[in-house]
Design a protein around this motif. Structure first.
Motif, short mmCIF file in Angstrom:
data_model
loop_
_atom_site.label_atom_id
_atom_site.label_comp_id
_atom_site.label_asym_id
_atom_site.label_seq_id
_atom_site.Cartn_x
_atom_site.Cartn_y
_atom_site.Cartn_z
N ARG A 176 43.60 48.78 45.80
CA ARG A 176 44.06 47.90 46.88
C ARG A 176 44.78 46.66 46.34
O ARG A 176 44.76 45.61 46.98
CB ARG A 176 42.85 47.45 47.71
N ALA A 177 45.42 46.78 45.20
CA ALA A 177 46.11 45.64 44.62
C ALA A 177 47.11 45.06 45.60
O ALA A 177 47.85 45.78 46.26
CB ALA A 177 46.82 46.04 43.33
N SER B 148 55.95 36.99 37.44
CA SER B 148 56.34 35.63 37.76
C SER B 148 55.11 34.87 38.23
O SER B 148 54.07 35.44 38.50
CB SER B 148 57.39 35.63 38.87
N GLY B 149 55.24 33.57 38.34
CA GLY B 149 54.13 32.78 38.86
C GLY B 149 53.43 31.99 37.77
O GLY B 149 53.26 32.46 36.66
N ARG B 150 53.02 30.80 38.13
CA ARG B 150 52.40 29.91 37.15
C ARG B 150 50.92 30.15 36.99
O ARG B 150 50.30 29.59 36.11
CB ARG B 150 52.64 28.45 37.57
N THR B 151 50.34 31.00 37.85
CA THR B 151 48.89 31.23 37.79
C THR B 151 48.57 32.63 37.31
O THR B 151 47.55 33.20 37.67
CB THR B 151 48.26 31.00 39.18
N PHE B 152 49.45 33.18 36.49
CA PHE B 152 49.28 34.56 36.00
C PHE B 152 47.92 34.75 35.37
O PHE B 152 47.26 35.78 35.59
CB PHE B 152 50.38 34.86 34.98
N SER B 153 47.46 33.80 34.61
CA SER B 153 46.20 33.97 33.88
C SER B 153 45.01 34.15 34.81
O SER B 153 43.97 34.66 34.40
CB SER B 153 45.98 32.79 32.94
N GLY B 154 45.14 33.74 36.05
CA GLY B 154 44.05 33.85 37.00
C GLY B 154 44.00 35.18 37.73
O GLY B 154 43.08 35.42 38.52
N TYR B 155 44.95 36.04 37.49
CA TYR B 155 45.03 37.33 38.16
C TYR B 155 44.48 38.45 37.29
O TYR B 155 44.69 38.46 36.08
CB TYR B 155 46.47 37.66 38.53
N ALA B 156 43.82 39.38 37.94
CA ALA B 156 43.56 40.66 37.31
C ALA B 156 44.84 41.48 37.38
O ALA B 156 45.60 41.37 38.35
CB ALA B 156 42.43 41.39 38.01
N MET B 157 45.09 42.27 36.35
CA MET B 157 46.32 43.08 36.28
C MET B 157 45.95 44.53 36.06
O MET B 157 44.88 44.85 35.50
CB MET B 157 47.19 42.59 35.12
N GLU C 151 50.88 66.04 31.69
CA GLU C 151 50.20 65.57 32.90
C GLU C 151 50.21 64.05 33.05
O GLU C 151 49.77 63.54 34.08
CB GLU C 151 48.75 66.10 32.95
N ASP C 152 50.71 63.34 32.05
CA ASP C 152 50.89 61.89 32.18
C ASP C 152 52.21 61.55 32.88
O ASP C 152 52.48 60.38 33.16
CB ASP C 152 50.87 61.21 30.81
N THR C 153 53.02 62.55 33.13
CA THR C 153 54.30 62.33 33.80
C THR C 153 54.06 61.76 35.20
O THR C 153 53.32 62.35 36.00
CB THR C 153 55.08 63.65 33.91
N ALA C 154 54.66 60.61 35.46
CA ALA C 154 54.46 59.93 36.75
C ALA C 154 55.32 58.67 36.80
O ALA C 154 55.88 58.25 35.79
CB ALA C 154 52.99 59.56 36.93
N LEU C 155 55.37 58.10 37.98
CA LEU C 155 55.94 56.77 38.15
C LEU C 155 54.80 55.78 37.96
O LEU C 155 53.77 55.87 38.64
CB LEU C 155 56.54 56.63 39.55
N TYR C 156 54.97 54.88 37.01
CA TYR C 156 53.92 53.94 36.66
C TYR C 156 54.23 52.57 37.29
O TYR C 156 55.32 52.03 37.10
CB TYR C 156 53.81 53.80 35.15
N TYR C 157 53.23 52.04 37.99
CA TYR C 157 53.37 50.77 38.70
C TYR C 157 52.48 49.71 38.08
O TYR C 157 51.31 49.96 37.78
CB TYR C 157 52.94 50.92 40.16
N CYS C 158 53.02 48.53 37.94
CA CYS C 158 52.24 47.37 37.54
C CYS C 158 51.63 46.75 38.80
O CYS C 158 52.27 46.74 39.86
CB CYS C 158 53.15 46.36 36.85
N ALA C 159 50.41 46.25 38.68
CA ALA C 159 49.72 45.70 39.84
C ALA C 159 49.05 44.38 39.49
O ALA C 159 48.63 44.17 38.34
CB ALA C 159 48.67 46.68 40.34
#
Length: 122
Positions: free
Chosen positions: A108-109, A25-34, A88-96
Motif C-alpha cells: 500500500r505504498a 525528491s524531498g527533504r525528508t527522504f530519511s524519514g521514509y521507508a523505501m 522469473e525475475d523479469t518484470a517492471l520494477y517500481y520504487c516505492a
C-alpha cells in the motif's frame, strides 16, 4: 510530496547481475521507508524488498540471498542490487516510498515511481 525516478533496468542473461537505482525528491527522504515492487505481465504486483528509515530490511522469499536493498540518505537514493538473475525475475520494477514500513510491506505504498523494466533471458 515525494517523486521517485527509477533507472538501471535492462536486458540481461540468466545469472547476471544488475543494480537498480531510485532517485527520490524531498527533504525528508530519511524519514521514509523505501521499497521495490515488481509486476510481471499477467501477474499481480508483488513486494520485492523494503528498507525502513532505520535500515531494517525485508525481502520476498523468492529473492532472499540474491537481492540486496540499500539506501543513501545523503544522496536521496535507494538501490536494489540483483544477482544470480533468473528469467522469473523479469518484470517492471517500481520504487516505492511511504512513511509507514508496514504499508510498503502490505503493498500500500503511497508513492510509486514509473518503473524500470528488467528482462532476464534464458
Amino acid at each position: 510530496q515525494v517523486q521517485l525516478v527509477e533507472s538501471g533496468g535492462g536486458l540481461v542473461q540468466t545469472g547476471d547481475s544488475l543494480r537498480l537505482s531510485c532517485a527520490a525528491s524531498g527533504r525528508t527522504f530519511s524519514g521514509y521507508a523505501m521499497g521495490w515492487y515488481r509486476q510481471a505481465p499477467g501477474k499481480q504486483r508483488e513486494l520485492v524488498a523494503c528498507i525502513s528509515s532505520g535500515g531494517t530490511t525485508n525481502y520476498a522469499d523468492s529473492v532472499k540471498g540474491r537481492f540486496t536493498i540499500s539506501r543513501d540518505n545523503a544522496k536521496n537514493f535507494v538501490y536494489l542490487q540483483m544477482s544470480s538473475l533468473k528469467p522469473e525475475d523479469t518484470a517492471l520494477y517500481y520504487c516505492a516510498a511511504d512513511r509507514s514500513r508496514l504499508d510498503i510491506l502490505g503493498g500500500r505504498a503511497y508513492y510509486l515511481g514509473q518503473g524500470t523494466q528488467v528482462t532476464v533471458s534464458s
